[in-house]
Write a protein that holds these residues in place. Structure first.
Motif, PDB file in Angstrom:
ATOM      1  N   GLY A   8     -95.853  66.113  48.613  1.00 34.98           N
ATOM      2  CA  GLY A   8     -96.561  65.584  49.787  1.00 34.98           C
ATOM      3  C   GLY A   8     -97.963  65.152  49.415  1.00 34.98           C
ATOM      4  O   GLY A   8     -98.428  64.087  49.823  1.00 34.98           O
ATOM      5  N   ARG A   9     -98.644  65.983  48.629  1.00 36.67           N
ATOM      6  CA  ARG A   9    -100.017  65.654  48.204  1.00 36.67           C
ATOM      7  C   ARG A   9    -100.025  64.400  47.341  1.00 36.67           C
ATOM      8  O   ARG A   9    -100.883  63.548  47.471  1.00 36.67           O
ATOM      9  CB  ARG A   9    -100.600  66.810  47.380  1.00 36.67           C
ATOM     10  CG  ARG A   9    -101.160  67.870  48.250  1.00 36.67           C
ATOM     11  CD  ARG A   9    -102.124  68.722  47.453  1.00 36.67           C
ATOM     12  NE  ARG A   9    -102.286  69.965  48.157  1.00 36.67           N
ATOM     13  CZ  ARG A   9    -102.346  71.146  47.584  1.00 36.67           C
ATOM     14  NH1 ARG A   9    -102.277  71.261  46.288  1.00 36.67           N
ATOM     15  NH2 ARG A   9    -102.500  72.230  48.307  1.00 36.67           N
ATOM     16  N   ARG A  13     -97.835  61.981  47.387  1.00 39.55           N
ATOM     17  CA  ARG A  13     -97.550  60.805  48.220  1.00 39.55           C
ATOM     18  C   ARG A  13     -98.793  60.346  48.963  1.00 39.55           C
ATOM     19  O   ARG A  13     -99.073  59.163  49.062  1.00 39.55           O
ATOM     20  CB  ARG A  13     -96.463  61.142  49.237  1.00 39.55           C
ATOM     21  CG  ARG A  13     -95.065  60.923  48.714  1.00 39.55           C
ATOM     22  CD  ARG A  13     -94.039  61.380  49.708  1.00 39.55           C
ATOM     23  NE  ARG A  13     -94.119  60.622  50.949  1.00 39.55           N
ATOM     24  CZ  ARG A  13     -93.409  60.913  52.045  1.00 39.55           C
ATOM     25  NH1 ARG A  13     -92.589  61.934  52.044  1.00 39.55           N
ATOM     26  NH2 ARG A  13     -93.511  60.198  53.124  1.00 39.55           N
ATOM     27  N   ARG A  14     -99.560  61.317  49.511  1.00 39.83           N
ATOM     28  CA  ARG A  14    -100.783  60.957  50.248  1.00 39.83           C
ATOM     29  C   ARG A  14    -101.787  60.286  49.317  1.00 39.83           C
ATOM     30  O   ARG A  14    -102.430  59.302  49.654  1.00 39.83           O
ATOM     31  CB  ARG A  14    -101.413  62.208  50.896  1.00 39.83           C
ATOM     32  CG  ARG A  14    -100.763  62.569  52.214  1.00 39.83           C
ATOM     33  CD  ARG A  14    -101.649  63.480  53.011  1.00 39.83           C
ATOM     34  NE  ARG A  14    -101.874  64.745  52.356  1.00 39.83           N
ATOM     35  CZ  ARG A  14    -101.060  65.785  52.433  1.00 39.83           C
ATOM     36  NH1 ARG A  14     -99.963  65.711  53.135  1.00 39.83           N
ATOM     37  NH2 ARG A  14    -101.337  66.907  51.804  1.00 39.83           N
ATOM     38  N   TRP A  15    -101.884  60.838  48.082  1.00 37.39           N
ATOM     39  CA  TRP A  15    -102.818  60.270  47.100  1.00 37.39           C
ATOM     40  C   TRP A  15    -102.364  58.874  46.685  1.00 37.39           C
ATOM     41  O   TRP A  15    -103.144  57.926  46.659  1.00 37.39           O
ATOM     42  CB  TRP A  15    -102.901  61.199  45.878  1.00 37.39           C
ATOM     43  CG  TRP A  15    -103.674  60.578  44.748  1.00 37.39           C
ATOM     44  CD1 TRP A  15    -105.020  60.605  44.574  1.00 37.39           C
ATOM     45  CD2 TRP A  15    -103.140  59.799  43.666  1.00 37.39           C
ATOM     46  NE1 TRP A  15    -105.370  59.891  43.459  1.00 37.39           N
ATOM     47  CE2 TRP A  15    -104.226  59.381  42.876  1.00 37.39           C
ATOM     48  CE3 TRP A  15    -101.850  59.416  43.292  1.00 37.39           C
ATOM     49  CZ2 TRP A  15    -104.070  58.605  41.733  1.00 37.39           C
ATOM     50  CZ3 TRP A  15    -101.697  58.631  42.161  1.00 37.39           C
ATOM     51  CH2 TRP A  15    -102.797  58.244  41.393  1.00 37.39           C
ATOM     52  N   PHE A  72    -100.426  56.761  48.216  1.00 34.12           N
ATOM     53  CA  PHE A  72    -100.547  55.821  49.329  1.00 34.12           C
ATOM     54  C   PHE A  72    -102.009  55.385  49.489  1.00 34.12           C
ATOM     55  O   PHE A  72    -102.311  54.202  49.601  1.00 34.12           O
ATOM     56  CB  PHE A  72    -100.050  56.495  50.606  1.00 34.12           C
ATOM     57  CG  PHE A  72    -100.116  55.624  51.821  1.00 34.12           C
ATOM     58  CD1 PHE A  72     -99.262  54.544  51.966  1.00 34.12           C
ATOM     59  CD2 PHE A  72    -101.036  55.886  52.832  1.00 34.12           C
ATOM     60  CE1 PHE A  72     -99.316  53.736  53.092  1.00 34.12           C
ATOM     61  CE2 PHE A  72    -101.100  55.080  53.963  1.00 34.12           C
ATOM     62  CZ  PHE A  72    -100.241  54.013  54.094  1.00 34.12           C
ATOM     63  N   ASN A 128    -105.494  61.626  56.328  1.00 29.06           N
ATOM     64  CA  ASN A 128    -105.332  61.579  54.867  1.00 29.06           C
ATOM     65  C   ASN A 128    -106.696  61.851  54.214  1.00 29.06           C
ATOM     66  O   ASN A 128    -107.631  61.056  54.364  1.00 29.06           O
ATOM     67  CB  ASN A 128    -104.799  60.198  54.444  1.00 29.06           C
ATOM     68  CG  ASN A 128    -104.474  60.128  52.963  1.00 29.06           C
ATOM     69  OD1 ASN A 128    -105.245  60.598  52.132  1.00 29.06           O
ATOM     70  ND2 ASN A 128    -103.335  59.532  52.625  1.00 29.06           N
ATOM     71  N   SER A 132     -96.225  55.443  61.724  1.00 33.46           N
ATOM     72  CA  SER A 132     -96.176  56.586  60.806  1.00 33.46           C
ATOM     73  C   SER A 132     -96.581  57.925  61.422  1.00 33.46           C
ATOM     74  O   SER A 132     -96.587  58.931  60.722  1.00 33.46           O
ATOM     75  CB  SER A 132     -96.992  56.303  59.539  1.00 33.46           C
ATOM     76  OG  SER A 132     -98.305  55.948  59.858  1.00 33.46           O
ATOM     77  N   ARG A 145     -90.096  54.366  53.918  1.00 37.68           N
ATOM     78  CA  ARG A 145     -90.750  55.534  54.485  1.00 37.68           C
ATOM     79  C   ARG A 145     -91.411  56.371  53.383  1.00 37.68           C
ATOM     80  O   ARG A 145     -92.510  56.874  53.543  1.00 37.68           O
ATOM     81  CB  ARG A 145     -89.686  56.390  55.174  1.00 37.68           C
ATOM     82  CG  ARG A 145     -90.141  56.981  56.453  1.00 37.68           C
ATOM     83  CD  ARG A 145     -89.004  57.754  57.075  1.00 37.68           C
ATOM     84  NE  ARG A 145     -89.274  57.911  58.471  1.00 37.68           N
ATOM     85  CZ  ARG A 145     -88.364  58.142  59.387  1.00 37.68           C
ATOM     86  NH1 ARG A 145     -87.098  58.231  59.068  1.00 37.68           N
ATOM     87  NH2 ARG A 145     -88.715  58.305  60.627  1.00 37.68           N
ATOM     88  N   TRP A 146     -90.696  56.500  52.259  1.00 38.30           N
ATOM     89  CA  TRP A 146     -91.224  57.332  51.177  1.00 38.30           C
ATOM     90  C   TRP A 146     -92.496  56.716  50.612  1.00 38.30           C
ATOM     91  O   TRP A 146     -93.531  57.354  50.524  1.00 38.30           O
ATOM     92  CB  TRP A 146     -90.176  57.502  50.065  1.00 38.30           C
ATOM     93  CG  TRP A 146     -90.508  58.682  49.195  1.00 38.30           C
ATOM     94  CD1 TRP A 146     -90.032  59.951  49.349  1.00 38.30           C
ATOM     95  CD2 TRP A 146     -91.410  58.704  48.082  1.00 38.30           C
ATOM     96  NE1 TRP A 146     -90.590  60.762  48.404  1.00 38.30           N
ATOM     97  CE2 TRP A 146     -91.438  60.038  47.603  1.00 38.30           C
ATOM     98  CE3 TRP A 146     -92.196  57.757  47.448  1.00 38.30           C
ATOM     99  CZ2 TRP A 146     -92.212  60.438  46.518  1.00 38.30           C
ATOM    100  CZ3 TRP A 146     -92.988  58.150  46.370  1.00 38.30           C
ATOM    101  CH2 TRP A 146     -92.984  59.477  45.912  1.00 38.30           C
ATOM    102  N   ASN A 162     -95.663  56.417  53.060  1.00 39.91           N
ATOM    103  CA  ASN A 162     -96.216  57.652  53.621  1.00 39.91           C
ATOM    104  C   ASN A 162     -95.740  57.891  55.053  1.00 39.91           C
ATOM    105  O   ASN A 162     -96.536  58.174  55.957  1.00 39.91           O
ATOM    106  CB  ASN A 162     -97.759  57.582  53.580  1.00 39.91           C
ATOM    107  CG  ASN A 162     -98.383  58.970  53.624  1.00 39.91           C
ATOM    108  OD1 ASN A 162     -97.788  59.939  53.164  1.00 39.91           O
ATOM    109  ND2 ASN A 162     -99.558  59.073  54.188  1.00 39.91           N
ATOM    110  N   CYS A 192     -94.044  55.628  57.005  1.00 44.61           N
ATOM    111  CA  CYS A 192     -93.967  54.418  57.841  1.00 44.61           C
ATOM    112  C   CYS A 192     -92.508  54.079  58.182  1.00 44.61           C
ATOM    113  O   CYS A 192     -91.692  53.857  57.295  1.00 44.61           O
ATOM    114  CB  CYS A 192     -94.614  53.253  57.080  1.00 44.61           C
ATOM    115  SG  CYS A 192     -94.397  51.671  57.877  1.00 44.61           S
TER     116      CYS A 192
END
Ligand SMILES: C[S@@+](CC[C@H](N)C(=O)[O-])C[C@H]1O[C@@H](n2cnc3c(N)ncnc32)[C@H](O)[C@@H]1O
Length: 203
Positions: free
Chosen positions: A5-6, A8-10, A12, A71, A109, A156-157, A160, A162
């Motif tokens: 998860g972290r 993906r946020r980074w 994105f 984020n 999202s 979506r992946w 983030n 969406c």
């Protein structure tokens, strides 16, 4: 799972959003200029998911801007650019503070659109206006809707969370806004994310 998860946020915030936002901006600048023309310097503006901040250019000098950016990488970038009033979730924004709530490419999202719209109504003053521009689901039964369904998971992946298949105009009506003005338009260059809506709704 937490690490993923972290990441993906980074990914994105640092790799995908800056380029995607700049490209999207060029394609919707005319709609945004028209949308935000009604903002006044005396307005308190709450912006949901400002991301890299593409909307600042449309706000008149003097507005009080309050961001809601979950984020941490994007929040950090906004603070570095000099924006200090930022919440990590809308729940901590005081009730009835906003003349205007702005939201561009965010309802796709959020986890729960109905809950966010209820929060938007809570933070808006009575008579305050919600300004939105979102990509949306293509009409049911269309070839593009089938494409949206096919690529939804991968999109979506990388995006983030969406979701290509949302219908926020229906949610706006259900949320109890008054005078909902919605215009549909296409940004053909965006492939499965081509169908868009832009508009306003009064609290
Ligand atoms: C696709 S980006 C759009 C950024 C910017 N508004 C634009 O038009 O380019 C989606 C943004 O919504 C934010 N976001 C996601 N869930 C959110 C929520 N529950 N509340 C507020 N912002 C959220 C993301 O962190 C990200 O900044």
């Amino acid at each position: 799972m937490l690490m993923l998860g972290r990441f993906r946020r980074w990914f994105f915030a640092k790799c995908l959003l800056p380029g995607a936002s700049a490209r999207h901006e060029l394609l919707v600048a005319a709609q945004k200029r028209k949308l935000f023309a009604g903002l006044r310097p005396s307005d308190t503006v709450v912006e949901l998911g400002p991301g890299t901040g593409p909307n600042f250019t449309y706000f008149p000098a003097g507005v009080r801007w309050i961001g809601v950016e979950p984020n941490p990488h994007l929040e950090h970038g906004l603070r570095k650019a000099g924006h200090s009033e930022i919440h990590t979730g809308i729940a901590t924004v005081p009730s009835g503070i906003a003349d205007v709530v702005v939201c561009t490419l965010v309802l796709c999202s959020v986890h729960d659109v109905a809950a966010i719209l209820a929060e938007v109504r809570r933070v808006l003053k009575p008579g305050g206006v919600f300004y939105f521009l979102e990509h949306v689901a293509a009409p049911e039964g269309s070839g593009r809707r089938r494409t949206q369904r096919r690529v939804r998971g991968v999109w979506r992946w990388f995006g983030n969370g969406c979701d290509l298949c949302r219908e926020p105009a229906m949610e706006l009506l259900r949320a109890g806004f008054l005078d909902v003005q919605v215009e549909a338009f296409e940004v053909a260059e965006l492939g499965p994310a081509a169908p868009h809506i832009v508009g306003t709704a009064r609290n």
